[in-house]
Design an enzyme around this catalytic site. Structure first.
Site, mmCIF file in Angstrom:
data_model
loop_
_atom_site.group_PDB
_atom_site.id
_atom_site.type_symbol
_atom_site.label_atom_id
_atom_site.label_comp_id
_atom_site.label_asym_id
_atom_site.label_seq_id
_atom_site.Cartn_x
_atom_site.Cartn_y
_atom_site.Cartn_z
ATOM 1 N N LYS A 73 0.743 -1.171 0.056
ATOM 2 C CA LYS A 73 0.118 -0.104 -0.135
ATOM 3 C C LYS A 73 0.742 1.315 -0.077
ATOM 4 O O LYS A 73 1.987 1.330 0.346
ATOM 5 C CB LYS A 73 -0.813 -0.019 1.184
ATOM 6 C CG LYS A 73 -2.287 -0.815 0.816
ATOM 7 C CD LYS A 73 -3.430 -0.953 1.823
ATOM 8 C CE LYS A 73 -4.554 -1.895 1.285
ATOM 9 N NZ LYS A 73 -5.459 -2.194 2.349
ATOM 10 N N ARG B 269 -3.933 -10.117 4.738
ATOM 11 C CA ARG B 269 -4.512 -10.140 3.182
ATOM 12 C C ARG B 269 -3.013 -9.817 2.471
ATOM 13 O O ARG B 269 -2.938 -8.484 2.499
ATOM 14 C CB ARG B 269 -5.659 -9.269 3.108
ATOM 15 C CG ARG B 269 -6.190 -9.085 1.856
ATOM 16 C CD ARG B 269 -7.657 -8.253 1.760
ATOM 17 N NE ARG B 269 -7.910 -8.354 0.522
ATOM 18 C CZ ARG B 269 -7.538 -7.350 -0.480
ATOM 19 N NH1 ARG B 269 -6.319 -6.585 -0.335
ATOM 20 N NH2 ARG B 269 -8.006 -7.483 -1.940
HETATM 21 N N1 HH2 Z 1 -7.723 -3.610 0.732
HETATM 22 C C1 HH2 Z 1 -7.894 -3.613 -0.547
HETATM 23 C C2 HH2 Z 1 -8.914 -4.491 -1.108
HETATM 24 N N2 HH2 Z 1 -9.864 -5.201 -0.081
HETATM 25 N N3 HH2 Z 1 -10.190 -5.873 2.087
HETATM 26 C C3 HH2 Z 1 -9.954 -5.926 3.496
HETATM 27 N N4 HH2 Z 1 -10.751 -6.592 4.136
HETATM 28 N N5 HH2 Z 1 -8.851 -5.072 3.787
HETATM 29 C C4 HH2 Z 1 -7.935 -4.297 3.006
HETATM 30 O O1 HH2 Z 1 -7.064 -3.707 3.545
HETATM 31 C C5 HH2 Z 1 -8.283 -4.406 1.858
HETATM 32 C C6 HH2 Z 1 -9.494 -5.139 1.030
HETATM 33 C C7 HH2 Z 1 -7.115 -2.793 -1.598
HETATM 34 O O2 HH2 Z 1 -5.834 -3.833 -2.247
HETATM 35 P P1 HH2 Z 1 -5.855 -4.424 -3.368
HETATM 36 O O3 HH2 Z 1 -7.132 -5.551 -3.648
HETATM 37 O O4 HH2 Z 1 -4.701 -5.064 -3.741
HETATM 38 O O5 HH2 Z 1 -6.266 -3.188 -4.605
HETATM 39 P P2 HH2 Z 1 -7.560 -2.893 -5.376
HETATM 40 O O6 HH2 Z 1 -8.520 -2.404 -4.287
HETATM 41 O O7 HH2 Z 1 -6.941 -1.591 -6.153
HETATM 42 O O8 HH2 Z 1 -8.070 -3.941 -6.275
#
Ligand code: HH2
Length: 291
Positions: free
Chosen positions: A218, A252
């Site tokens: 992040k 995660r």
């Molecule tokens: N962060 C992201 C997405 N979903 N869910 C939970 N429970 N906690 C988190 O910190 C979280 C999440 C963001 O990361 P990522 O899926 O890699 O990116 P994007 O939302 O751009 O797909």
């Protein structure tokens, strides 16, 4: 059906983004076959849970229609289930129809970054199906959440929010043991807010539910280290270990293998410390023989 194993010291949730625009891997696994292959790799690296998302939640991300989100994630879930996936399958969605289609296809976990505020009906769905879920804190919505976020005290505010959402989920019929809580690192938070949350996770753990943490790659890690998104593995490991030591138990991440190794070492060290301090005759005896 594979569900949470509450005796494990930690669980690793591998991220599978079936999206064109996710912040760290957008477009890499948009094709169902590539997503399935990636999910299998993460499982081989030791993922306990595979979190499949069909909509990016990065700041400013465009929203995706439910039909498109379903089209992205359901074939991947079906293929993983048909292939006998060992890991629990989670769907990262805030939409009722997507969650229902994912559970129909074999998912057993709903990761909702709006904690059932976007579509409160997901709570009854999760209850009916006996699924697990994660309730996450977010200030505002992805489009606007990083515009000058403010709190009285970020940890107390997030705690009060999670407590209220936990009560809502339980009132909808979800057993407490099926619920995990997440402070939502990066969701309507400055770098300082994120660091304060990570350093005071014990206060959130007092709510009595496992804490899930998503720090992987992040931007706050980039702000601290000056590293680009593809070069934040060391920072990701450091932040996950810190979260573990402060009470988080579900992690995660995009890089399952390296984070898992680091957590194994941390968990073994904590266990060993505990064993040596509790099996030593007494600390005064130890002190007297060494002094
Ligand atoms: N962060 C992201 C997405 N979903 N869910 C939970 N429970 N906690 C988190 O910190 C979280 C999440 C963001 O990361 P990522 O899926 O890699 O990116 P994007 O939302 O751009 O797909």
């Amino acid at each position: 059906m594979r569900t949470m194993d509450s005796t494990a010291p930690f669980r690793v949730m591998g991220v599978v983004n079936v999206t064109p625009d996710s912040f760290s891997d957008g477009g890499r696994y948009l094709d169902a076959e590539a997503a399935v292959a990636h999910a299998r790799e993460l499982e081989a690296e030791g993922a306990d849970i595979l979190d499949l998302g069909g909509e990016s939640t990065r700041p400013g991300a465009a929203s995706v229609a439910a039909a498109e989100e379903t089209r992205r994630v359901v074939p991947v879930i079906e293929a993983l289930v048909a292939g006998g996936a060992r890991a629990q399958i989670s769907v990262d969605t805030s939409k009722l129809t997507v969650a229902r289609a994912a559970l129909d296809a074999g998912a057993t976990y709903v990761n909702d970054v709006t904690a059932f505020r976007h579509d409160p009906g997901i709570a009854e769905l999760v209850a009916e199906r006996g699924a697990d879920c994660c309730l996450m804190h977010m200030l505002g919505e992805p489009r606007t959440m990083q515009r000058d976020p403010r709190y009285d005290d970020v940890v107390s505010d997030v705690k009060a929010f999670l407590e209220e959402r936990l009560a809502f989920a339980v009132a909808a019929g979800i057993p407490e043991e099926r619920i995990q809580l997440d402070p939502g690192i990066g969701f309507g938070k400055t770098v300082e807010h994120n660091l304060e949350l990570l350093g005071r996770l014990e206060e959130l753990a007092a709510l009595g539910r496992p804490l899930l943490i998503g720090v992987s790659r992040k931007s706050f890690l980039g702000r601290i280290t000056g590293r680009e998104v593809g070069d934040r593995l060391a920072a990701t490991i450091a932040a996950n270990l810190l979260a573990f030591l402060h009470g988080a138990s579900v992690f995660r991440v995009h890089d399952v293998g390296p984070v898992r190794d680091a957590l194994e070492v941390a968990a073994a060290t904590v266990r060993q410390t505990w064993l040596t301090t509790t099996t030593r005759p007494t600390s005064s005896t130890t002190t007297s023989t060494t002094s």
